[in-house]
Scaffold this active site. Structure first.
Site, PDB file in Angstrom:
ATOM      1  N   ASP A 178       0.824  -1.211   0.000  1.00 12.24           N
ATOM      2  CA  ASP A 178       0.000   0.000   0.000  1.00 12.24           C
ATOM      3  C   ASP A 178       0.862   1.268   0.000  1.00 12.24           C
ATOM      4  O   ASP A 178       1.973   1.269   0.529  1.00 12.24           O
ATOM      5  CB  ASP A 178      -0.922  -0.019   1.220  1.00 12.24           C
TER       6      ASP A 178
ATOM      7  N   ASN B 259     -11.114  -2.686  -4.917  1.00 14.18           N
ATOM      8  CA  ASN B 259     -10.400  -1.705  -5.745  1.00 14.18           C
ATOM      9  C   ASN B 259     -11.113  -1.370  -7.052  1.00 14.18           C
ATOM     10  O   ASN B 259     -10.781  -0.374  -7.709  1.00 14.18           O
ATOM     11  CB  ASN B 259      -8.953  -2.137  -6.016  1.00 14.18           C
TER      12      ASN B 259
HETATM   13  C1  IPE Z   1      -5.260  -2.703  -0.021  1.00 14.97           C
HETATM   14  O1  IPE Z   1      -4.970  -1.357  -0.220  1.00 14.97           O
HETATM   15  C2  IPE Z   1      -5.281  -3.433  -1.326  1.00 14.97           C
HETATM   16  C3  IPE Z   1      -3.993  -3.567  -2.002  1.00 14.97           C
HETATM   17  C4  IPE Z   1      -2.838  -3.181  -1.550  1.00 14.97           C
HETATM   18  C5  IPE Z   1      -4.055  -4.200  -3.270  1.00 14.97           C
HETATM   19  P1  IPE Z   1      -6.117  -0.267  -0.318  1.00 14.97           P
HETATM   20  O2  IPE Z   1      -5.469   1.031  -0.507  1.00 14.97           O
HETATM   21  O3  IPE Z   1      -7.127  -0.666  -1.328  1.00 14.97           O
HETATM   22  O4  IPE Z   1      -6.789  -0.387   1.135  1.00 14.97           O
HETATM   23  P2  IPE Z   1      -7.764   0.604   1.883  1.00 14.97           P
HETATM   24  O5  IPE Z   1      -8.844   0.968   0.936  1.00 14.97           O
HETATM   25  O6  IPE Z   1      -6.975   1.790   2.295  1.00 14.97           O
HETATM   26  O7  IPE Z   1      -8.249  -0.178   3.062  1.00 14.97           O
HETATM   27  C1  IPE Z   2      -1.700   0.254  -3.321  1.00 17.48           C
HETATM   28  O1  IPE Z   2      -1.468   1.615  -3.334  1.00 17.48           O
HETATM   29  C2  IPE Z   2      -1.942  -0.309  -4.698  1.00 17.48           C
HETATM   30  C3  IPE Z   2      -3.324  -0.756  -4.929  1.00 17.48           C
HETATM   31  C4  IPE Z   2      -4.291  -0.745  -4.062  1.00 17.48           C
HETATM   32  C5  IPE Z   2      -3.606  -1.261  -6.258  1.00 17.48           C
HETATM   33  P1  IPE Z   2      -2.636   2.669  -3.295  1.00 17.48           P
HETATM   34  O2  IPE Z   2      -3.053   2.966  -4.691  1.00 17.48           O
HETATM   35  O3  IPE Z   2      -3.731   2.209  -2.420  1.00 17.48           O
HETATM   36  O4  IPE Z   2      -1.916   3.924  -2.681  1.00 17.48           O
HETATM   37  P2  IPE Z   2      -2.490   4.922  -1.601  1.00 17.48           P
HETATM   38  O5  IPE Z   2      -2.912   4.105  -0.413  1.00 17.48           O
HETATM   39  O6  IPE Z   2      -3.636   5.641  -2.221  1.00 17.48           O
HETATM   40  O7  IPE Z   2      -1.347   5.814  -1.295  1.00 17.48           O
HETATM   41 MG    MG Z   3      -4.103   2.447  -0.424  1.00 17.38          MG
END
Ligand code: IPE
Ligand code: IPE
Ligand code: MG
Length: 252
Positions: A24, A72
């Site tokens: 993340d 997502n």
């Molecule tokens: C969790 O990250 C999913 C992945 C890393 C693929 P998110 O960014 O989607 O999680 P939330 O929404 O902050 O819980």
């Molecule tokens: C994790 O990074 C990747 C996926 C969930 C695909 P994020 O896209 O959630 O990055 P932040 O949390 O918004 O910084």
């Molecule tokens: Mg995230």
């Protein structure tokens, strides 16, 4: 057993057999640099490559990476589309390298929502690497922990309906056998980068006794040093599995 052998056993035992990572913080990494969020996803691919190499080098048996959650899909269509393209691009470019390194590749999650092209590429990559005996790399895509458990329950219900098994034959072990990571070592260490302290519907069933490691480091900045920190901390944890500390010490 000789002292040297004992020592070796102790050293290898300290490496978690199964590590999972919630990768993340890509979006914030990019935003901090005044770039588009998708630039963060692209930078994150480099961390994926590094983590796979380090995990294999350290002797981890299974590395499970959370790449795309079932939630997502709620992101802007343009971001989802870039993530899908990136997934295909990485599959095309990296799977041969994984194969060369003896890594067994698999994708876990509900793949039915992906384009037929992507589904085909996933099957081809899994088939190519199926006989490899090195580390298992499981990529979770359109994965949700609740989906995994529900899916296992559905498979068992179908078996009961067909009278292949009796309801009383359903145990933790038979349910586990129908989950995505069945047959692989238990999850030992769950890492989450990006500073949040939650599991976001990742490996709910499998995390029952995993050690958790949370770090503020954003995924594109997660390098060998950071990975090593997580492994070192894991080594310092006492895993009691319900027992007392004295029992654990006596058993060792
Ligand atoms: C969790 O990250 C999913 C992945 C890393 C693929 P998110 O960014 O989607 O999680 P939330 O929404 O902050 O819980
Ligand atoms: C994790 O990074 C990747 C996926 C969930 C695909 P994020 O896209 O959630 O990055 P932040 O949390 O918004 O910084
Ligand atoms: Mg995230």
């Amino acid at each position: 057993m000789s002292k040297a052998n004992n020592q070796m056993l102790a050293e290898t035992a300290r490496i978690p057999q199964h590590v999972a990572i919630i990768m993340d913080g890509n979006g914030r990494w990019a935003e901090l640099r005044g770039k588009k969020r998708t630039a963060g996803h692209k930078a994150g691919v480099e961390s994926v490559k590094t983590s796979v190499a380090i995990a294999a080098k350290k002797g981890v048996k299974v590395l499970t990476l959370f790449a795309f959650s079932s939630e997502n899909w709620q992101r802007p269509e343009s971001e989802v589309s870039v993530l899908m393209d990136l997934f295909m691009f990485v599959l095309t470019r990296e799977v041969k390298r994984l194969h060369k390194n003896g890594i067994k590749f698999k994708v876990i999650g509900d793949l039915s929502k992906f384009s037929s092209k992507l589904q085909k590429m996933i099957v081809e990559s899994e088939t190519l690497t199926a006989e490899n005996t090195g580390m298992v790399l499981a990529v979770a895509a359109n994965y949700g922990g609740r989906w995994d458990i529900t899916n296992a329950a559905k498979i068992l219900a179908e078996k009961v309906a067909k009278q292949e098994i009796k309801p009383e034959e359903i145990t933790e072990s038979t349910l586990n056998d129908q989950t995505s990571l069945a047959g692989l070592p238990e999850l030992d260490l769950l890492i989450r980068t990006g500073g949040d302290y939650r599991i976001s519907n990742f490996l709910l069933w499998q995390a029952a006794y995993a050690e958790f490691y949370f770090t503020d480091v954003l995924w594109p900045d997660f390098d060998e040093e950071e990975f090593t920190k997580a492994i070192t901390l894991f080594d310092q944890r006492e895993r009691r599995f319900g027992q007392t500390s004295a029992q654990v010490i006596n058993n060792n």
